[in-house]
Each structure stands twice: as structure tokens, then as C-alpha cells.
Design a protein around this motif. Sequence first.
Motif, PDB file in Angstrom:
ATOM      1  N   LEU A   1       0.868  -1.253  -0.124  1.00 45.12           N
ATOM      2  CA  LEU A   1      -0.003   0.086   0.035  1.00 45.12           C
ATOM      3  C   LEU A   1       0.822   1.145  -0.130  1.00 45.12           C
ATOM      4  CD1 LEU A   1      -3.016   0.808   0.393  1.00 45.12           C
ATOM      5  CD2 LEU A   1      -2.526   1.188   2.783  1.00 45.12           C
TER       6      LEU A   1
ATOM      7  N   CYS B   1       0.207   7.099  -5.430  1.00 46.95           N
ATOM      8  CA  CYS B   1      -0.241   6.531  -4.114  1.00 46.95           C
ATOM      9  C   CYS B   1      -1.667   5.854  -4.422  1.00 46.95           C
ATOM     10  CB  CYS B   1      -0.366   7.552  -3.088  1.00 46.95           C
ATOM     11  SG  CYS B   1      -1.872   8.814  -3.337  1.00 46.95           S
ATOM     12  N   ASP B   2      -2.025   4.883  -3.415  1.00 43.36           N
ATOM     13  CA  ASP B   2      -3.401   4.342  -3.409  1.00 43.36           C
ATOM     14  C   ASP B   2      -4.386   5.051  -2.295  1.00 43.36           C
ATOM     15  OD1 ASP B   2      -2.289   1.844  -4.699  1.00 43.36           O
ATOM     16  OD2 ASP B   2      -1.223   1.739  -2.971  1.00 43.36           O
TER      17      ASP B   2
ATOM     18  N   LYS C   1      -9.515   7.407  -4.626  1.00 36.99           N
ATOM     19  CA  LYS C   1      -8.398   7.317  -3.841  1.00 36.99           C
ATOM     20  C   LYS C   1      -9.438   7.288  -2.511  1.00 36.99           C
ATOM     21  CE  LYS C   1      -4.971   8.200  -6.413  1.00 36.99           C
ATOM     22  NZ  LYS C   1      -4.106   7.093  -6.952  1.00 36.99           N
TER      23      LYS C   1
ATOM     24  N   ALA D   1      -8.127   0.594   2.756  1.00 38.21           N
ATOM     25  CA  ALA D   1      -7.340   0.936   1.672  1.00 38.21           C
ATOM     26  C   ALA D   1      -6.822  -0.315   1.177  1.00 38.21           C
ATOM     27  CB  ALA D   1      -6.340   2.154   1.994  1.00 38.21           C
ATOM     28  N   GLU D   2      -5.826  -1.038   1.667  1.00 37.16           N
ATOM     29  CA  GLU D   2      -5.412  -2.370   1.121  1.00 37.16           C
ATOM     30  C   GLU D   2      -6.363  -3.152   0.490  1.00 37.16           C
ATOM     31  OE1 GLU D   2      -2.030  -3.060   2.758  1.00 37.16           O
ATOM     32  OE2 GLU D   2      -2.221  -4.607   1.006  1.00 37.16           O
TER      33      GLU D   2
ATOM     34  N   LYS E   1      -7.340  -1.613  -2.605  1.00 35.65           N
ATOM     35  CA  LYS E   1      -6.131  -1.667  -3.594  1.00 35.65           C
ATOM     36  C   LYS E   1      -6.267  -3.027  -4.446  1.00 35.65           C
ATOM     37  CE  LYS E   1      -1.199  -1.972  -3.784  1.00 35.65           C
ATOM     38  NZ  LYS E   1      -0.812  -1.223  -4.718  1.00 35.65           N
ATOM     39  N   HIS E   2      -6.548  -4.154  -3.511  1.00 36.18           N
ATOM     40  CA  HIS E   2      -6.509  -5.631  -4.342  1.00 36.18           C
ATOM     41  C   HIS E   2      -7.786  -5.965  -4.721  1.00 36.18           C
ATOM     42  CE1 HIS E   2      -2.156  -5.736  -3.179  1.00 36.18           C
ATOM     43  NE2 HIS E   2      -2.678  -5.185  -1.853  1.00 36.18           N
TER      44      HIS E   2
ATOM     45  N   PRO F   1     -10.465  -3.901  -6.325  1.00 36.40           N
ATOM     46  CA  PRO F   1     -11.062  -2.670  -6.749  1.00 36.40           C
ATOM     47  C   PRO F   1     -12.581  -2.798  -6.872  1.00 36.40           C
ATOM     48  CG  PRO F   1      -9.651  -3.315  -8.503  1.00 36.40           C
ATOM     49  CD  PRO F   1      -9.485  -4.317  -7.316  1.00 36.40           C
TER      50      PRO F   1
END
Length: 220
Positions: A9, A79-80, A115, A187-188, A191-192, A194
Amino acid sequence: MTLGPDTKLKVLVVAASLRSGSLNEKLAALAARVAQQTGAVVDHRSLQEFDVPSYDGDVEKDAGIPGGAAEFKRRLDECDAFIVASPEYNGSMPGVLKNLIDWTSRFRPQPFDSKQGLLMSASPSMGGGNRGLWALRMPFEHLGARIYPDMFSLAQAHKAFTDGGDIADTALRARFDKNLQAFLSLAEAAKHYPCMKRAWVEFLGEPPEPGVDRVDPVTS
Ligand SMILES: Cc1cc2nc3c(=O)[nH]c(=O)nc-3n(C[C@H](O)[C@H](O)[C@H](O)COP(=O)(O)O)c2cc1C
């Protein structure tokens, strides 16, 4: 399964205060430190790096979007998730931050879209600057950012830090950690995995009309 380095992340951290000795910079530094300890790749920046003139449509037409906003966009793109620690000025966000958001919002695709964002504040007051975060949430969410529901506002911040930059009160520090960890976990996950929303459209229910639409051209 072993995760490669680019699966980590990436989090941009910035305090929305220009002054040296900023309480919000202290809070941002603590957030950066804790996020790094949890395994995130942290890009901790100073607002000074994103210096822009007051927004002016004529300047935009003649000279384009200024370098400070371009640099902010570049950091956002990389950034994520982002964390902003912002002072409260007169019950709202500082003008310098809103001005930077306004300039940055002129890029397409919309740099804030999708984001994950966490807002925090520090103030000598008992409210900790929390009202300012409610105001700040609005432009970010308007631009497509997913702002985490819980916002950390450090009250009496002028007496809240240890010399080492930590939050002195252990119960408050635990609450800070919990808020930050929960945000980083979300957020993690985002990210993986979406979710489907990708396009930024200012008003989804408005009939599409190319002349007036504020829509990302790549996704419309
Ligand atoms: C113009 C101005 C307006 C302010 N308004 C508020 C306010 O509405 N609420 C609040 O809690 N603090 C307010 N403050 C106090 C700030 O929270 C305090 O100066 C804080 O330390 C600023 O953040 P920084 O330390 O990160 O620079 C204001 C300060 C200034 C300069």
C-alpha cells in the motif's frame, strides 16, 4: 502467495499548514511513522512543495495548471491512499488547502477519483479542529475520493505531544492507532479488490451533454 513490492500500500501524507512548528505536521509525522511500521510505503510531503498562486481561470488559460498542483497530482497518482492532517480555520479548512484542491481538480482524469482518504486535525481547542474536517470532506468526496468515515481530531494539541512527537495520553494514542489501522486495512482491501466505480462524473443524474459535462473524458 508472496506479495511483490508494488503490491504494498502506498500512502501520501501531508499536513495542510505552512508554518514551522505546526501541530498538524506533528500529527502527520506520527501518522506517517505508524503507517510505515504497519508495512505501507509512505510518501510524507510538505505543503510547501505544492505551492500554487490563487486560482484564476485566466492564468489557467494562458499558462496552464501550475507546477505545485502538477506535483501534487503526480504524488496522488503514485499513491493508493492519502492522509491529510489539516488545521481548522474559522470553522472550515485553510484557504491554502482549498486553493490547492481547486487547481488539482482541473486535471483529467480527476486525480482524487477513487483514492482512499483519511482526514485528521490538531488544534489547541477542545474540538481539535473537527469542524474543519467536515468542510474538507465535501470537496474531496465531490471529486470522487472515498473519505474514511472516522476522522481523528486531536484536542488541546499544544499539550498533547511528547518531546518525541508521540501522543502522550496512552488511551488517545490507542484510539489514533485503531483509526489509522482500520483505514489502512480498508485501503489495502480496496487496492486489491477494486470496486466497480471508476469514472468521475460531477452529477450522475444529469442528462449527458458534452458542452457542459464535467466528466472524465477517458471514462465517459
Ligand atoms: C485564521 C485562523 C483561524 C482559526 N480558527 C480556528 C477554528 O475555527 N477552530 C480551531 O480549533 N482553531 C482555530 N485556529 C487555531 C488553529 O487551530 C491553531 O493555530 C493551530 O495550531 C493551527 O494549526 P498548525 O499548528 O498545524 O499550524 C485558527 C487559527 C487561525 C490562524
